[in-house]
Write an enzyme that holds these catalytic residues in place. Structure first.
Site, short mmCIF file in Angstrom:
data_model
loop_
_atom_site.label_atom_id
_atom_site.label_comp_id
_atom_site.label_asym_id
_atom_site.label_seq_id
_atom_site.Cartn_x
_atom_site.Cartn_y
_atom_site.Cartn_z
N TYR A 86 -8.22 -23.05 17.09
CA TYR A 86 -8.13 -23.46 18.47
C TYR A 86 -7.17 -22.58 19.27
CZ TYR A 86 -10.58 -27.66 16.90
OH TYR A 86 -11.50 -28.53 16.38
N ARG A 104 -19.66 -19.47 7.58
CA ARG A 104 -20.64 -18.57 8.20
C ARG A 104 -20.40 -18.42 9.70
NH1 ARG A 104 -25.91 -18.79 4.76
NH2 ARG A 104 -25.24 -20.01 2.95
N GLY A 105 -19.35 -19.03 10.21
CA GLY A 105 -19.06 -18.94 11.63
C GLY A 105 -19.78 -19.97 12.49
N ILE A 106 -20.42 -20.95 11.86
CA ILE A 106 -21.21 -21.93 12.61
C ILE A 106 -20.32 -22.81 13.48
CG2 ILE A 106 -22.67 -23.97 12.35
CD1 ILE A 106 -23.92 -22.55 9.89
N GLY A 107 -19.22 -23.28 12.95
CA GLY A 107 -18.33 -24.14 13.73
C GLY A 107 -17.75 -23.43 14.94
N TRP A 108 -17.42 -22.15 14.76
CA TRP A 108 -16.89 -21.37 15.88
C TRP A 108 -17.90 -21.36 17.03
CZ3 TRP A 108 -12.57 -19.14 17.62
CH2 TRP A 108 -12.66 -18.10 18.56
#
Length: 310
Positions: A260, A222-226
């Site tokens: 990264y 869901r893009g949370i880590g980004w």
């Protein structure tokens, strides 16, 4: 969610503040549970997303005085050791307490802030499960892992404002589950917040360092880590004048490595092949220089860097 394990680290004792004007605030000392070692950091990667974000943090140049009543609610028994905080440290604690990173995702809302004491157990549970997953350990060791992780978090919390644990909470749009813990990440700002025995290749001790990032399994992709990474960088840009940020990435973690790289990090050193003799994975030490205006490249929506690594 790919998580890269690193060598065991010994926790460093807190050093006395440098001799400078102090606000004479005494804390009651507590008995600490000795912590033997912990595998750190648990590096992670997440699916890339493109959205606007908002970061709220008071200016570090504020001339407002800080009194004990302003930050007592933010501190807890694990933090109230026999320390005398400098005025600068008190201002930074105030800034950490006020830090909020808000983000609207396609499926819901995310906000990231400093972990509170009542959120420690749930954060411990998330890190313990992620650590077991990354090391292919049986869940029968979860209780032991929880013990070590909790002692580690207690020690790291005592290093504020030189290091901090952030937590992200997610609320699904139109969902009935309410807010839930979505992920966590640790940020070290300077050498007084650094671990005594950092992973190899060793990053500069006085430079900001990001580690122990992971996302709740049910909320991956869901893009949370980004956005945990973005929140960490935003906080670093406010808390320190240093613009070079370091992190580790295991060589086997292709998806985290790609993330990264897209975020602007470059490999500056790689573990020797002889590190395999210690039963550790080879790692890259990566570095990014923050621009004056910190902006992220558009994420590649075809990436799916939130799968557990093998």
């Amino acid at each position: 969610m790919a998580i890269a394990a690193a060598p065991p680290l010994k926790l460093s004792p807190y050093l006395d503040p440098q001799q400078q004007p102090r606000l004479q605030t005494e804390f009651n000392p507590i008995k600490r549970v000795p912590f033997l070692s912990s595998r750190n950091p648990l590096l992670c990667v997440c699916k890339l997303h493109r959205y606007n974000f908002k970061c709220c943090l008071p200016s570090s140049s504020s001339t407002n005085s800080v009194t004990p009543a302003q930050y007592y609610s933010f501190l807890d028994e694990s933090y109230r050791g026999s320390r005398v905080l400098t005025n600068e440290e008190l201002e930074k604690l105030k800034a950490l307490e006020s830090f909020v990173y808000l983000q609207e995702l396609e499926s819901g809302s995310l906000w990231v802030r400093v972990m509170r004491i009542e959120e420690m157990d749930m954060t411990v549970g998330l890190l313990a499960l992620s650590f077991a997953e990354s090391m292919l350990m049986s869940l029968q060791y979860e209780a032991l892992l929880r013990f070590f992780v909790k002692q580690y978090l207690i020690e790291r919390r005592a290093s504020m404002p030189h290091a901090v644990t952030l937590v992200g909470f997610y609320r699904e749009e139109g969902g009935k589950r309410g807010e839930e813990l979505a992920g966590t990440v640790e940020v070290c700002f300077d050498k007084r917040g650094a671990n005594a025995s950092p992973p190899t290749p060793t990053p500069p001790r006085n430079s900001p360092y990001i580690c122990n990032m992971t996302v709740t399994k049910e909320l991956r992709r869901r893009g949370i880590g980004w956005h945990l990474l973005k929140a960490s960088e935003e906080l670093i840009s406010q808390m320190t004048s240093s613009k070079e940020i370091y992190l580790h990435c295991r060589m086997i973690d292709e998806a985290p490595f790609n993330m990264y790289i897209k975020a602007g990090y470059n490999v500056i050193q790689t573990d020797s092949i002889f590190i395999l003799l210690t039963l550790q994975r080879r790692k890259h030490l990566m570095c990014k220089k923050l621009p004056v205006s910190n902006s992220f490249p558009e994420p590649d929506m075809s990436e799916s860097g939130e799968e557990p690594s093998s």
